[in-house]
Design a protein around this motif. Structure first.
Motif, PDB file in Angstrom:
ATOM      1  N   ASP A 202      35.220 103.708  78.628  1.00 24.15           N
ATOM      2  CA  ASP A 202      35.413 104.569  79.796  1.00 24.15           C
ATOM      3  C   ASP A 202      36.460 105.651  79.553  1.00 24.15           C
ATOM      4  O   ASP A 202      36.299 106.791  79.999  1.00 24.15           O
ATOM      5  N   HIS A 205      34.933 108.407  77.302  1.00 21.87           N
ATOM      6  CA  HIS A 205      33.892 109.081  78.081  1.00 21.87           C
ATOM      7  C   HIS A 205      34.512 110.042  79.096  1.00 21.87           C
ATOM      8  O   HIS A 205      34.148 111.226  79.162  1.00 21.87           O
ATOM      9  N   ASN A 206      35.446 109.551  79.866  1.00 23.01           N
ATOM     10  CA  ASN A 206      36.062 110.385  80.910  1.00 23.01           C
ATOM     11  C   ASN A 206      36.923 111.495  80.329  1.00 23.01           C
ATOM     12  O   ASN A 206      36.972 112.612  80.869  1.00 23.01           O
ATOM     13  N   LYS A 207      37.623 111.212  79.226  1.00 27.09           N
ATOM     14  CA  LYS A 207      38.439 112.245  78.588  1.00 27.09           C
ATOM     15  C   LYS A 207      37.564 113.364  78.034  1.00 27.09           C
ATOM     16  O   LYS A 207      37.933 114.547  78.094  1.00 27.09           O
ATOM     17  N   ILE A 209      34.689 114.384  79.204  1.00 27.66           N
ATOM     18  CA  ILE A 209      34.264 115.187  80.355  1.00 27.66           C
ATOM     19  C   ILE A 209      35.417 116.047  80.848  1.00 27.66           C
ATOM     20  O   ILE A 209      35.249 117.236  81.161  1.00 27.66           O
ATOM     21  N   GLN A 210      36.605 115.476  80.904  1.00 29.15           N
ATOM     22  CA  GLN A 210      37.783 116.231  81.348  1.00 29.15           C
ATOM     23  C   GLN A 210      38.034 117.441  80.453  1.00 29.15           C
ATOM     24  O   GLN A 210      38.264 118.551  80.946  1.00 29.15           O
ATOM     25  N   ARG A 213      35.456 120.148  80.926  1.00 28.07           N
ATOM     26  CA  ARG A 213      35.668 120.851  82.196  1.00 28.07           C
ATOM     27  C   ARG A 213      36.886 121.773  82.154  1.00 28.07           C
ATOM     28  O   ARG A 213      37.004 122.692  82.948  1.00 28.07           O
ATOM     29  N   GLY A 227      31.292 116.630  86.344  1.00 28.28           N
ATOM     30  CA  GLY A 227      32.217 115.802  87.112  1.00 28.28           C
ATOM     31  C   GLY A 227      31.543 114.586  87.714  1.00 28.28           C
ATOM     32  O   GLY A 227      32.185 113.540  87.904  1.00 28.28           O
ATOM     33  N   LYS A 230      31.523 111.257  85.526  1.00 28.83           N
ATOM     34  CA  LYS A 230      32.724 110.459  85.272  1.00 28.83           C
ATOM     35  C   LYS A 230      32.536 109.049  85.813  1.00 28.83           C
ATOM     36  O   LYS A 230      31.901 108.834  86.852  1.00 28.83           O
ATOM     37  N   ARG A 231      33.094 108.109  85.108  1.00 33.60           N
ATOM     38  CA  ARG A 231      33.000 106.701  85.525  1.00 33.60           C
ATOM     39  C   ARG A 231      34.207 106.348  86.396  1.00 33.60           C
ATOM     40  O   ARG A 231      35.349 106.578  86.004  1.00 33.60           O
ATOM     41  N   ILE A 232      33.946 105.812  87.548  1.00 33.95           N
ATOM     42  CA  ILE A 232      34.999 105.443  88.483  1.00 33.95           C
ATOM     43  C   ILE A 232      34.900 103.958  88.768  1.00 33.95           C
ATOM     44  O   ILE A 232      33.830 103.453  89.136  1.00 33.95           O
ATOM     45  N   HIS A 233      36.019 103.270  88.565  1.00 37.25           N
ATOM     46  CA  HIS A 233      36.039 101.829  88.806  1.00 37.25           C
ATOM     47  C   HIS A 233      36.833 101.532  90.069  1.00 37.25           C
ATOM     48  O   HIS A 233      37.948 102.003  90.239  1.00 37.25           O
TER      49      HIS A 233
END
Length: 235
Positions: A202, A205-207, A209-210, A213, A227, A230-233
């Protein structure tokens, strides 16, 4: 010759810059505080002289625990020197294990433009590091691929390698995220397919995308769509 270079580095060091640079290099103990443009200039001078004598001494005398700037100069000289393919490879085999921080890795790897002259050979060489347990050997591989091989021939394999990396090191993960940003700018559709379906952790993956962006080369509409990936837990 390495002793002469070490003395010169001490002369070129700046205490205030050492304090500043030290904050950017957590865990790196031996930092003198010599600015990168000055290190590049020094490395170019060595590369124009009898660089083989210098590199032979560096191989024997400079270790991963040596002064930060000494290791940096060794890597920079490899990039500036004119050698045959197998000689470059021998130098890299000896140098890469000395990389212990992002600064040495990134600053030196960008200068390894000789890799572009024999892409098949060097891409295969970089892949020998894909299963390394060393954080900065992984970063070396990824940053080199990002700098010299993001093209039509290699994009799919680079994306596959990024997806398969399983190293817990922060700087290895950040290298993958950074590489995916570069890949997205040049090959948005192929990179987006990976972002939509991948097995990366995660954080990476999120980094990725960041960082995409944050790029000025990506449209606002694309950033909004990314956006949503992004994976949100929820705890």
């Amino acid at each position: 010759m390495t002793e002469e270079i070490r003395n010169k580095l001490y002369e070129l060091s700046e205490e205030k810059y050492r304090e500043f640079n030290q904050k950017l290099l957590p865990g790196v103990e031996h930092v003198l505080g010599v600015r990168l443009p000055i290190l590049r200039k020094l490395a170019k001078e060595i590369a124009k002289d009898d660089f083989r004598v210098y590199l032979a001494e560096a191989q024997a005398q400079i270790t991963r625990d040596s002064i930060h700037e000494e290791i940096m100069v060794q890597g920079l000289v490899i990039g500036y020197a004119k050698m045959e393919q197998e000689e470059y490879r021998k130098c890299l085999d000896e140098f890469v294990p000395k990389i212990t921080n992002w600064s040495v890795c990134d600053s030196c790897v960008t200068g390894f433009k000789f890799m572009r002259k024999a892409p098949d050979y060097w891409f295969d060489y970089l892949k020998t590091y894909r299963d390394s347990k060393e954080e900065f050997e992984i970063r070396f591989m990824v940053v080199a691929m990002m700098n010299h091989f993001v093209d039509e021939e290699h994009i799919e394999e680079i994306l596959s390698i990024c997806n398969e990396i399983r190293h817990e090191g922060y700087y290895a993960k950040m290298a993958v995220a950074w590489a995916l940003q570069v890949c997205y700018v040049k090959f948005p559709e192929k990179t987006r397919q990976l972002l939509e379906n991948n097995s990366m952790d995660d954080f990476t993956h999120n980094k990725a995308i960041q960082k995409i962006r944050e790029s000025y080369q990506v449209s606002r509409e694309e950033k909004e769509e990314l956006g949503r990936l992004k994976r949100i837990h929820v705890c």
